[in-house]
Design a protein around this motif. Structure first.
Motif, short mmCIF file in Angstrom:
data_model
loop_
_atom_site.label_atom_id
_atom_site.label_comp_id
_atom_site.label_asym_id
_atom_site.label_seq_id
_atom_site.Cartn_x
_atom_site.Cartn_y
_atom_site.Cartn_z
N MET A 1 0.84 -1.21 0.00
CA MET A 1 0.00 0.00 0.00
C MET A 1 0.86 1.25 0.00
SD MET A 1 -3.17 -1.03 -0.05
CE MET A 1 -4.56 -0.40 0.89
N LYS B 1 -0.84 4.79 0.09
CA LYS B 1 -1.85 5.07 1.12
C LYS B 1 -1.82 6.55 1.52
CE LYS B 1 -3.84 2.91 5.19
NZ LYS B 1 -5.15 2.90 4.55
N GLU C 1 -5.22 -0.02 -6.04
CA GLU C 1 -4.82 -1.24 -5.32
C GLU C 1 -3.70 -0.96 -4.33
OE1 GLU C 1 -5.91 -4.53 -8.82
OE2 GLU C 1 -3.84 -3.87 -8.53
N GLU C 2 -2.89 0.05 -4.64
CA GLU C 2 -1.78 0.40 -3.75
C GLU C 2 -2.18 1.49 -2.74
OE1 GLU C 2 1.10 -0.95 -3.25
OE2 GLU C 2 0.92 -2.47 -4.81
N GLY C 3 -3.49 1.75 -2.61
CA GLY C 3 -3.95 2.59 -1.51
C GLY C 3 -4.29 4.03 -1.87
N SER D 1 -13.00 -0.39 -8.50
CA SER D 1 -12.51 -0.15 -7.14
C SER D 1 -13.32 0.96 -6.48
CB SER D 1 -11.04 0.24 -7.18
OG SER D 1 -10.66 0.86 -5.97
N SER E 1 -12.15 3.02 -4.53
CA SER E 1 -11.26 4.18 -4.39
C SER E 1 -11.20 5.02 -5.65
CB SER E 1 -9.85 3.72 -4.04
OG SER E 1 -9.86 2.90 -2.92
N SER F 1 5.87 6.85 -7.50
CA SER F 1 5.88 6.34 -6.12
C SER F 1 6.99 6.97 -5.31
CB SER F 1 6.06 4.81 -6.12
OG SER F 1 7.44 4.51 -6.32
#
Lengths: 243, 82
Positions: free
Chosen positions: A1, A4, A27-29, A50, A52, A224
């Protein structure tokens, strides 16, 4: 995550590579907002992927529309930490037969759209002194492809735009990069004829077209916290088509 | 705190200047002489003014006028606040 607590904005996020990036980010928050132009069906499908992910119809060729949509995001407590500009269109035709509309439509969406979105997002990011941007360009913008003078010009312009923006914003801690996919299985590549597709695939050292998910992996790394030192680059992901 | 004081605090905080608000003269130019800020400081400052006070500095001409001094900047913000 790894994402997040982060907010991501994906233009052109309801199909193809943009959608794959949106899904992986979620999927990674990340909280993901996908902008789309006319693809309401794609938006419905993308939102269903999702909880999100939210989608909104925003025409990136209109500066005022971009500005007010971004203001809504910020006021709703979602200042953009990550921007992926994946909105792009093609109007392939040989230059000698090109109509003005085909030239302007592509330049407006692919290059002027990036200007509108990046200008407004960068103002937020400079204020926050952090942010990650990836502009989706194309191998066509590096090597050129016949029938794509408009598209190649827009993507080549986008790569240069990205480099200049990276230099302008490095002092605020922003990382700005371009990703140039080669042949990827998307709606855009589906417009090619079967024969042309086979011909192109035969030239790819890895022997196949790439997938949107493979491009998404690269984009995810670039935006990221794991990426701390890559900025101002154009990364080509083409199965070895260019070396 | 009055507007001029708020502006001085914001400038010091955003640009991480090693001075106190009292050291900024209301009449002194912010760029060139005076505080000697550069064009990139101007960009960051204009964004911060937009976000903090809701007054957008739209182009270089606006900026030149607004950044002449703290007095000019305060007047500009009063006028363009939304």
């Amino acid at each position: 995550m790894i994402f997040k607590g982060k907010n991501a904005l994906i233009t052109g996020g309801t199909r193809g590579i943009g959608r794959a990036i949106a899904l992986k980010l979620a999927e990674e928050g990340a909280r993901v907002t996908c902008w789309y132009h006319a693809n309401a069906e794609g938006a419905r499908i993308t939102e269903a992927l999702s909880p999100s992910i939210t989608t909104e119809a925003v025409d990136v060729t209109r500066h005022d529309a971009v500005k007010s949509a971004l203001r809504r995001l910020t006021e709703n407590g979602c200042p953009v930490d990550v921007l992926v500009h994946a909105a792009g269109i093609t109007r392939d035709v040989l230059l000698a037969g090109m109509e003005d509309e085909q030239w302007h439509a592509v330049l407006d969406a692919n290059l002027t759209g990036a200007y509108h979105v990046c200008r407004e997002v960068v103002r937020e990011m400079i204020f926050q002194r952090s942010g990650r941007i990836v502009n989706l360009a194309s191998l066509s913008g590096v090597t050129g492809l016949p029938g794509q003078t408009n598209y190649a010009a827009s993507k080549g312009g986008l790569i240069a735009f990205t480099k200049a923006l990276a230099l302008e914003t490095a002092r605020y801690g922003l990382l700005v990069n371009a990703v140039s996919p080669g042949l990827i299985q998307t709606d855009i590549s589906n417009t090619l004829s079967e024969e042309r597709l086979q011909q192109m695939t035969a030239q790819i050292p890895l022997g196949r077209a790439g997938t949107p998910e493979e491009v998404a992996e690269l984009v995810l790394f670039l935006v990221s916290p794991r990426n701390t030192y890559i900025t101002g680059q154009n990364l080509i992901i083409s199965g070895g088509l260019t070396t | 705190m009055d507007l001029k004081q708020q502006i001085k605090h914001m400038i010091i905080e955003r640009l991480r200047l090693k001075i106190t608000p009292e050291e900024i003269d209301d009449e002194a130019p912010l760029f060139g002489d005076g505080l000697a800020l550069d064009s990139i400081d101007a960009l960051e400052l204009s964004i911060a003014i937009d976000k903090t006070f809701g007054a957008e500095i739209k182009n270089e001409d606006d900026g030149r006028e607004a950044f002449r001094s703290i007095n000019h900047l305060a007047a500009y913000i009063e006028q363009h606040r939304t």
